[in-house]
Design an enzyme around this catalytic site. Structure first.
Site, short mmCIF file in Angstrom:
data_model
loop_
_atom_site.label_atom_id
_atom_site.label_comp_id
_atom_site.label_asym_id
_atom_site.label_seq_id
_atom_site.Cartn_x
_atom_site.Cartn_y
_atom_site.Cartn_z
N GLU A 100 44.80 26.98 37.28
CA GLU A 100 45.64 27.98 36.61
C GLU A 100 46.61 27.32 35.65
O GLU A 100 46.77 26.11 35.60
CB GLU A 100 46.43 28.81 37.63
CG GLU A 100 45.82 30.16 37.97
CD GLU A 100 45.94 31.17 36.84
OE1 GLU A 100 46.45 30.82 35.75
OE2 GLU A 100 45.53 32.33 37.02
N ASN B 95 51.17 38.73 36.01
CA ASN B 95 50.26 37.72 35.51
C ASN B 95 50.31 37.70 33.97
O ASN B 95 51.04 38.48 33.35
CB ASN B 95 48.82 38.05 35.98
CG ASN B 95 48.06 36.84 36.43
OD1 ASN B 95 48.36 35.73 36.03
ND2 ASN B 95 47.06 37.05 37.27
N ASP C 108 43.54 38.19 33.65
CA ASP C 108 44.33 37.16 34.32
C ASP C 108 45.31 36.57 33.29
O ASP C 108 46.01 37.29 32.61
CB ASP C 108 43.40 36.12 34.93
CG ASP C 108 44.03 35.31 36.05
OD1 ASP C 108 45.25 35.09 36.00
OD2 ASP C 108 43.31 34.87 36.96
#
Length: 293
Positions: A20, A149, A199
């Protein structure tokens, strides 16, 4: 540009559980990224292909450039500085969440050096978005989220973007740079009809948004009105976040995840958890440093 899956390069066989928050350090020409569940902050050198990592002892979901040889980290419930020479940490702030099981999630610095960080909650509507300022002050900026997010700002700096993944929406807010406030929330992108979740995201100098679609095998590119322009296919099911890097900020790096996939799904997307890169014909926006306007 009409890229295909073959145009996307696998630049690091990382096999991360939950890669991430890629972060491009323009000064050092290095890519930082995290593996949340393996508690690691990675430092990748595209020139050599070398990747080193720091074990930080806790889930680490977001990072930002800070002082010289320092990275600001969002750990489970605290913010800390990581010294990239010694590997030592200095805690800056510890949060108290009302809902058990809540932790920090995605975060970014604005152009004024303030760190915006969201949370992820096991209960719908119990996550939030916060702002941590260089003077140590802490503000709650948005509530009623489930997974805060994919956030960022448009090139003009007057619009703020926030994604709530389970809602499958990307929101746009009016942003006041001087006061660091947001308002007038509008739904910019709604993917509610698809079995995917938006995302992390990146923004280019033309004002386009590039959002990784979890379970979507792609990154979607939308213009500033939310209109979809194209989808860039990937050889993995769960891309997590794109960022522009490289000498000209034209290389789109994409982190991915393998967590939660069945054996059959991993076989179908064999390179799940790896780091990918796509050369584009657009320029991205640079990352801002914490504490530096």
């Amino acid at each position: 540009m009409n890229p295909t899956a073959t145009a996307v390069q696998n630049v690091l066989n990382a096999r991360a559980r939950l890669g991430e928050c890629p972060l491009w350090d323009w000064d050092a020409q290095l890519l930082y990224w995290v593996d949340i569940y393996n508690h690691r902050v990675h430092q990748f050198d595209p020139a050599t292909g070398r990747d080193r990592f720091f074990d930080v002892g806790d889930v680490v979901s977001a990072i930002a450039l800070a002082g010289e040889q320092q990275i600001l980290m969002a750990l489970g419930n605290r913010l800390a500085l990581l010294d990239t020479q010694s590997g030592t940490q200095q805690t800056l702030y510890t949060a108290e969440f009302d809902c058990p099981g809540t932790r920090f999630n995605d975060g970014k610095c604005d152009a004024q050096g303030r760190f915006w960080i969201g949370s992820i909650s096991p209960e719908p509507g119990q996550a939030a978005l916060y702002r941590y300022d260089p003077d140590g002050s802490w503000q709650t900026m948005e509530t009623g989220l489930t997974i805060s997010n994919g956030l960022g700002w448009n090139p003009a700096g007057d619009t703020f973007y926030l994604t709530d993944s389970p809602q499958r929406k990307i929101f746009a807010y009016r942003f006041d740079a001087a006061t660091g406030t947001i308002g007038d929330r509008q739904v910019l992108v709604d993917l509610g009809d698809e079995p995917v979740e938006p995302d992390g995201l990146a923004i280019d100098t033309q004002g386009n948004l590039w959002s990784a679609l979890w379970d979507g095998w792609c990154v979607v590119k939308c213009d500033a009105t939310g209109r979809e322009l194209q989808r860039i296919p990937l050889p993995v099911q769960r891309p997590t976040c794109p960022i522009f890097g490289g000498a000209g900020l034209t290389d789109l790096y994409i982190t991915t995840a393998s967590v939660g996939l069945s054996q059959a799904e991993i076989q179908a997307g064999f390179y799940a958890g790896d780091l990918f890169c796509l050369q584009t014909d657009v320029t991205g926006l640079p990352a801002h440093r914490f504490g530096r306007a």
